[in-house]
Design an enzyme around this catalytic site. Structure first.
Site, PDB file in Angstrom:
ATOM      1  CE  LYS A 213      -4.360   1.157   0.110  1.00 39.76           C
ATOM      2  NZ  LYS A 213      -5.425   0.418  -0.600  1.00 39.76           N
TER       3      LYS A 213
ATOM      4  N   GLY B 111     -25.201   3.305  -1.006  1.00 36.26           N
ATOM      5  CA  GLY B 111     -24.121   3.912  -1.797  1.00 36.26           C
ATOM      6  C   GLY B 111     -24.396   3.686  -3.270  1.00 36.26           C
TER       7      GLY B 111
ATOM      8  CB  VAL C  38     -18.957  -0.327  -6.807  1.00 33.39           C
ATOM      9  CG1 VAL C  38     -19.119  -1.837  -6.761  1.00 33.39           C
ATOM     10  CG2 VAL C  38     -17.488   0.017  -7.022  1.00 33.39           C
TER      11      VAL C  38
ATOM     12  N   GLY D 137     -22.978   4.867  -6.059  1.00 31.83           N
ATOM     13  CA  GLY D 137     -21.869   5.466  -6.803  1.00 31.83           C
ATOM     14  C   GLY D 137     -21.432   4.560  -7.929  1.00 31.83           C
TER      15      GLY D 137
HETATM   16  N1  LIG Z   1     -14.244   1.282  -7.202  1.00 32.72           N
HETATM   17  C1  LIG Z   1     -13.655   0.096  -6.972  1.00 32.72           C
HETATM   18  O1  LIG Z   1     -13.139  -0.572  -7.858  1.00 32.72           O
HETATM   19  C2  LIG Z   1     -13.649  -0.453  -5.567  1.00 32.72           C
HETATM   20  C3  LIG Z   1     -12.882  -1.619  -5.333  1.00 32.72           C
HETATM   21  C4  LIG Z   1     -12.879  -2.163  -4.042  1.00 32.72           C
HETATM   22  C5  LIG Z   1     -13.604  -1.530  -3.024  1.00 32.72           C
HETATM   23  N2  LIG Z   1     -14.308  -0.385  -3.304  1.00 32.72           N
HETATM   24  C6  LIG Z   1     -15.052   0.247  -2.208  1.00 32.72           C
HETATM   25  O2  LIG Z   1     -16.450   0.241  -2.512  1.00 32.72           O
HETATM   26  C7  LIG Z   1     -17.081   1.426  -2.007  1.00 32.72           C
HETATM   27  C8  LIG Z   1     -17.767   2.159  -3.145  1.00 32.72           C
HETATM   28  O3  LIG Z   1     -16.789   2.519  -4.127  1.00 32.72           O
HETATM   29  P1  LIG Z   1     -17.174   3.437  -5.386  1.00 32.72           P
HETATM   30  O4  LIG Z   1     -16.013   3.379  -6.302  1.00 32.72           O
HETATM   31  O5  LIG Z   1     -18.548   3.088  -5.877  1.00 32.72           O
HETATM   32  O6  LIG Z   1     -17.226   4.861  -4.682  1.00 32.72           O
HETATM   33  P2  LIG Z   1     -18.033   6.152  -5.194  1.00 32.72           P
HETATM   34  O7  LIG Z   1     -17.384   7.307  -4.540  1.00 32.72           O
HETATM   35  O8  LIG Z   1     -18.207   6.153  -6.670  1.00 32.72           O
HETATM   36  O9  LIG Z   1     -19.508   5.937  -4.558  1.00 32.72           O
HETATM   37  C9  LIG Z   1     -19.764   5.940  -3.195  1.00 32.72           C
HETATM   38  C10 LIG Z   1     -21.166   6.524  -2.994  1.00 32.72           C
HETATM   39  O10 LIG Z   1     -21.513   6.389  -1.612  1.00 32.72           O
HETATM   40  C11 LIG Z   1     -22.152   7.580  -1.193  1.00 32.72           C
HETATM   41  N3  LIG Z   1     -22.023   7.670   0.268  1.00 32.72           N
HETATM   42  C12 LIG Z   1     -20.985   8.148   0.996  1.00 32.72           C
HETATM   43  N4  LIG Z   1     -21.247   7.995   2.313  1.00 32.72           N
HETATM   44  C13 LIG Z   1     -22.454   7.379   2.407  1.00 32.72           C
HETATM   45  C14 LIG Z   1     -23.257   6.938   3.488  1.00 32.72           C
HETATM   46  N5  LIG Z   1     -22.864   7.093   4.751  1.00 32.72           N
HETATM   47  N6  LIG Z   1     -24.454   6.335   3.204  1.00 32.72           N
HETATM   48  C15 LIG Z   1     -24.873   6.185   1.937  1.00 32.72           C
HETATM   49  N7  LIG Z   1     -24.140   6.596   0.857  1.00 32.72           N
HETATM   50  C16 LIG Z   1     -22.956   7.185   1.092  1.00 32.72           C
HETATM   51  C17 LIG Z   1     -21.469   8.693  -1.969  1.00 32.72           C
HETATM   52  O11 LIG Z   1     -22.291   9.841  -2.043  1.00 32.72           O
HETATM   53  C18 LIG Z   1     -21.259   8.016  -3.342  1.00 32.72           C
HETATM   54  O12 LIG Z   1     -22.371   8.227  -4.199  1.00 32.72           O
HETATM   55  C19 LIG Z   1     -15.966   2.198  -1.300  1.00 32.72           C
HETATM   56  O13 LIG Z   1     -15.932   1.818   0.065  1.00 32.72           O
HETATM   57  C20 LIG Z   1     -14.706   1.711  -1.994  1.00 32.72           C
HETATM   58  O14 LIG Z   1     -13.573   1.852  -1.160  1.00 32.72           O
HETATM   59  C21 LIG Z   1     -14.352   0.143  -4.547  1.00 32.72           C
END
Ligand SMILES: NC(=O)c1ccc[n+]([C@@H]2O[C@H](COP(=O)([O-])OP(=O)(O)OC[C@H]3O[C@@H](n4cnc5c(N)ncnc54)[C@H](O)[C@@H]3O)[C@@H](O)[C@H]2O)c1
Length: 344
Positions: free
Chosen positions: A75, A179, A183, A181
């Site tokens: 990391k 969430g 994913v 977003g």
């Molecule tokens: N993108 C990847 O490839 C990936 C890989 C492994 C893990 N993750 C994890 O998955 C999660 C989502 O990733 P992402 O890329 O979709 O992120 P993103 O930022 O695109 O989406 C996250 C969404 O969650 C919302 N949010 C934040 N706090 C919140 C809460 N308390 N309650 C409800 N909604 C809330 C935000 O407004 C946003 O729309 C994160 O924890 C990330 O670390 C992502």
């Protein structure tokens, strides 16, 4: 974390251009080069950034091992001070410092985006070495990993549904996704396509319109955990499953990509006591890293890499069967599977 120093190598350097502390923690290269994203965020002290790098790199070792990858765990943390203003110039300087440092490790550590960094930042790192993944496609990478991560979560979710409900299909099941977003929206689309009742939630109220346009239900974030559901998908932030929230949960199956969903390890036991099957986040969320490494390091085609991501379903079935057979939580079963690979 144990008292013994568990990491193979930790590099802490003050960037010559940026002056910022750069930390690369390499927990294990037992299975191959260490991989782990680059986190750029504020910390009270650089030692807090170091603690985060140590913890997250160890988690990456288990994530890669359970996923069946020939990679270890690492990391990067770039530490921003409490009051440091992150100007475009400072960001560029910090990324150039990091690119130089990663190149000096000669491929024994590879990075990608994490909190605070994205595909475009990988382009800067790639000026120094090829060991930065997920740059935009026009720069030789595979871009945003949200899509493959969603594919992997869907495979995990179907394997979990087979285990809990005796049927992998989600047709007619109510799934609450916290969430909406990158994913979460991919998971929602996949589930809606197979006839699930999708309900989404997001702290960003403007996402409600997009949810409604796609035909999804909406629940306010403070009610998401307790809303009636067959499956709950944490796809926002970590730390939402605790001893206190466990009794409020209605879904017998929890599976999602959000990192570090449990406030502490013992919550896995509390969930099991409440009759809830929780798929460890690091098992369910490995689709992005599997896809990027398969394509960019091992030169798989898109189809072959996607098939490998879908293999997360078999991994989850294996974890759940081992948990059932040995009477432990899926959390413990997954950790044992990882350890067995690491000590072979
Ligand atoms: N993108 C990847 O490839 C990936 C890989 C492994 C893990 N993750 C994890 O998955 C999660 C989502 O990733 P992402 O890329 O979709 O992120 P993103 O930022 O695109 O989406 C996250 C969404 O969650 C919302 N949010 C934040 N706090 C919140 C809460 N308390 N309650 C409800 N909604 C809330 C935000 O407004 C946003 O729309 C994160 O924890 C990330 O670390 C992502």
């Amino acid at each position: 974390m144990s008292q013994a120093f568990a990491h193979e190598e930790v590099v802490v350097r003050r960037g010559s251009r940026s002056g910022l502390p750069l930390i690369i923690a390499i927990h294990s290269r037992t299975l191959g080069p260490a991989v782990g994203g680059c986190r750029l965020r504020r910390y009270e002290t650089w030692q807090d950034g170091l603690a985060d790098a140590l913890r997250l790199s160890e988690a990456m070792t288990y994530k890669a091992a359970v996923a069946g990858l020939e990679f270890g765990g690492g990391k990067t943390v770039i530490v921003l001070g409490k009051d440091t203003e992150l100007t475009a110039d400072l960001r560029q300087a910090a990324l150039e410092d990091l690119g130089e440092l990663i190149a000096s490790l000669q491929g024994s550590y590879r990075t990608g985006p994490d909190i605070g960094t994205g595909p475009d930042d990988m382009v800067v790192l790639r000026r120094f070495s090829p060991y930065a993944h997920c740059a935009p496609e026009e720069h030789g990478g595979t871009g945003n990993s949200g899509g493959p991560t969603a594919t992997g979560v869907l495979a995990a979710l179907h394997a979990g549904a087979r285990h809990v409900f005796g049927d992998a299909s989600c047709t007619g099941r109510t799934v609450v996704i916290s969430g909406f977003g990158s994913v979460g929206s991919g998971i929602a689309a996949g589930l809606a396509a197979e006839g699930a009742q999708v309900v989404v939630s997001d702290v960003d109220g403007s996402r409600k319109e997009a949810a409604s346009a796609s035909g999804y239900g909406w629940v306010e974030p403070d009610r998401a955990l307790s809303a009636p559901a067959d499956i709950f998908v944490p796809a926002a932030v970590g730390g939402i499953l605790s001893e206190a929230t466990a009794p409020r949960l209605t879904a017998p199956l929890i599976v999602g990509p959000a990192n570090n969903q449990l406030t502490e390890e013992s919550v896995a036991d509390a969930l099991a006591r409440h009759g809830i099957v929780w798929i460890p986040d690091y098992v369910a969320s490995a689709g992005g890293i599997i896809y990027a490494l398969s394509r960019e390091s091992e030169h798989y085609s898109h189809e072959a890499a996607r098939k490998r991501v879908e293999g997360i379903g078999d991994t989850v079935s294996h974890v759940l069967e081992a948990a059932r057979a040995t009477g432990v939580t899926p959390q413990r079963a997954a950790r044992e599977i990882a350890k067995a690979r690491l000590t072979r």
